[in-house]
Motif scaffolding. Structure first.
Motif, PDB file in Angstrom:
ATOM      1  N   ASP A  65      -9.535  -0.733   5.455  1.00 38.88           N
ATOM      2  CA  ASP A  65      -8.456  -0.536   6.667  1.00 38.88           C
ATOM      3  C   ASP A  65      -7.295  -0.019   5.990  1.00 38.88           C
ATOM      4  N   ASP A 110      -3.245  -0.636  -0.367  1.00 37.07           N
ATOM      5  CA  ASP A 110      -4.117  -1.081  -1.623  1.00 37.07           C
ATOM      6  C   ASP A 110      -5.605  -0.708  -1.173  1.00 37.07           C
ATOM      7  N   HIS A 129       2.410  -2.764   5.380  1.00 36.38           N
ATOM      8  CA  HIS A 129       2.047  -1.212   4.815  1.00 36.38           C
ATOM      9  C   HIS A 129       2.315  -0.056   5.355  1.00 36.38           C
ATOM     10  N   VAL A 131     -13.142  -4.570   2.347  1.00 30.48           N
ATOM     11  CA  VAL A 131     -11.877  -4.832   1.726  1.00 30.48           C
ATOM     12  C   VAL A 131     -10.919  -5.039   2.928  1.00 30.48           C
ATOM     13  N   MET A 134     -13.406  -8.106  -0.885  1.00 34.07           N
ATOM     14  CA  MET A 134     -12.068  -8.748  -1.297  1.00 34.07           C
ATOM     15  C   MET A 134     -11.732  -9.583   0.083  1.00 34.07           C
ATOM     16  N   GLU A 154      -6.328 -16.292   3.783  1.00 34.49           N
ATOM     17  CA  GLU A 154      -6.043 -14.961   3.432  1.00 34.49           C
ATOM     18  C   GLU A 154      -6.465 -13.889   4.540  1.00 34.49           C
ATOM     19  N   ALA A 155      -5.538 -12.721   4.380  1.00 35.95           N
ATOM     20  CA  ALA A 155      -5.238 -11.984   5.719  1.00 35.95           C
ATOM     21  C   ALA A 155      -6.565 -11.508   6.262  1.00 35.95           C
ATOM     22  N   HIS A 157      -4.945  -6.345  -4.685  1.00 37.67           N
ATOM     23  CA  HIS A 157      -5.902  -6.821  -3.885  1.00 37.67           C
ATOM     24  C   HIS A 157      -7.221  -6.002  -3.947  1.00 37.67           C
TER      25      HIS A 157
HETATM   26  C1  BDR Z   1      -5.711  -7.971   2.083  1.00 41.30           C
HETATM   27  O1  BDR Z   1      -5.002  -7.742   3.298  1.00 41.30           O
HETATM   28  C2  BDR Z   1      -4.613  -6.489   3.531  1.00 41.30           C
HETATM   29  O2  BDR Z   1      -3.230  -6.429   3.657  1.00 41.30           O
HETATM   30  C3  BDR Z   1      -5.029  -5.770   2.152  1.00 41.30           C
HETATM   31  O3  BDR Z   1      -5.324  -4.464   2.406  1.00 41.30           O
HETATM   32  C4  BDR Z   1      -6.143  -6.507   1.501  1.00 41.30           C
HETATM   33  O4  BDR Z   1      -7.573  -6.109   1.866  1.00 41.30           O
HETATM   34  C5  BDR Z   1      -5.065  -8.836   1.150  1.00 41.30           C
HETATM   35  O5  BDR Z   1      -4.896 -10.138   1.728  1.00 41.30           O
END
Ligand code: BDR
Ligand code: CA
Length: 314
Positions: free
Chosen positions: A10, A14, A83, A128, A154, A169-170, A246
């Motif tokens: 996405d 990162d 972002h 990811v 990730m 985590e997101a 990340h």
């Molecule tokens: C994850 O969330 C997104 O904002 C980043 O790209 C990464 O994959 C970190 O929590």
């Protein structure tokens, strides 16, 4: 022989850093990018994926657009506050930079199924972002669980505090039901979660090193990361332009797993209540029969940063 991956992403600052890392790493061959909502909506992340490949001169790699909403829950706001409005650090990527490049005419989940089933045992899935495309692919064709080589993702966290709620985590929080399906499947999964990704930080001096000598990838990374650095300052009080590492962590593990120490624990995902999106590990190996996940818990940060620098500057 290079390891074949499908990079499910996405982009995302990162994510872009991870993609450029892969493209400069001869051990890995990307056979396709699949895109997902998360850091922005899926139209924007797909545009960014196409622009990134165009920038890198790799528009030969197919891009398949995936889900724009999670499986069950109502979508959370997307991640532009982390972002930038274009999800690329506000560098003005509102359109395709090259009107001649396009995504393929196939949904990401279908692309994953077709590739995995036609090359059994060869493909590693590297998500990811939220796990929606991977879960949809599993629903479409459950046999992919036995046909992929590995899943290296990730997301999540075992012991580390969450980054979008006290526990979550997101990526997992954005689609907990998809994550629950992915952790229930019988396939080898490695989880690079906040336990390792927040332990490694790149700072302003490091980004200058990446960009030194007019290195094109390094200069681009330094440009897109400025907005992300400001977020890390505002949110976490990180004063020297540090950002968490990340998505590049999943790639570092693929290239050199000896940088990490992993533990084999079953994971269940909370799908409602205050812990929604938390990845809960049975660290006593006593309570759950679900498949064990290779949870990365320690990282040699210096080796990771050295590896990333070497590859970006190559
Ligand atoms: C994850 O969330 C997104 O904002 C980043 O790209 C990464 O994959 C970190 O929590
Ligand atoms: Ca991401």
């Amino acid at each position: 022989m290079a390891r074949k991956i499908i990079f499910d992403t996405d982009p995302g600052v990162d994510d872009a850093m991870a993609l450029l890392f892969v493209l400069n790493s001869p051990e890995i061959e990307i056979i396709g990018l699949t895109t997902i909502f998360g850091n922005s909506n899926v139209d924007a992340t797909t545009r960014n994926a196409l622009n990134l490949l165009d920038f890198a001169g790799r528009s030969d790699i197919p891009v398949a657009k995936g889900a724009n909403v999670p499986l069950v829950i109502a979508p959370h706001p997307t991640g532009e506050f982390v972002h930038g409005d274009d999800a690329m650090g506000n560098i003005g990527w509102q359109h395709l930079n090259n009107p001649n490049v396009h995504e393929v005419d196939q949904h990401a989940a279908q692309f994953i199924v077709e590739q995995v089933m036609s090359q059994p045992g060869e493909i590693t899935l590297v998500p990811v972002g939220p796990l929606t495309n991977i879960a949809l692919a599993l629903q479409l064709e459950p046999r992919i669980a036995k046909k992929v080589k590995e899943v290296v993702m990730m997301g999540g966290s075992v012991l580390h505090a969450g980054n979008v709620s006290p526990l979550a985590e997101a990526n997992i929080h954005n689609d907990p039901h998809a994550a629950a399906l992915v952790f229930r499947a019988e396939w080898p999964i490695t989880m690079a979660g906040l336990d390792v990704t927040e332990m490694v930080q790149m700072n302003a001096a490091y980004f200058d090193e990446l960009a030194a000598g007019s290195n094109r990838f390094g200069q681009f990374i330094r440009q897109i990361v400025a907005y992300y650095q400001q977020f890390h300052l505002d949110w976490y009080g990180m004063p020297n332009g540090e950002v968490h590492t990340h998505d590049p962590s999943a790639i570092a593990y693929l290239i050199d797993p000896s940088i990490y120490v992993g533990h084999q624990w079953p994971i269940m995902v909370a799908t409602d209540g205050p812990a929604i999106g938390a990845t809960i590990a049975d660290r006593r190996l006593r309570f759950w029969k679900s498949p064990k996940v290779n949870c990365l818990m320690q990282v040699d940060g210096k080796r990771l940063l050295d590896l990333y620098r070497t590859r970006i500057r190559a």
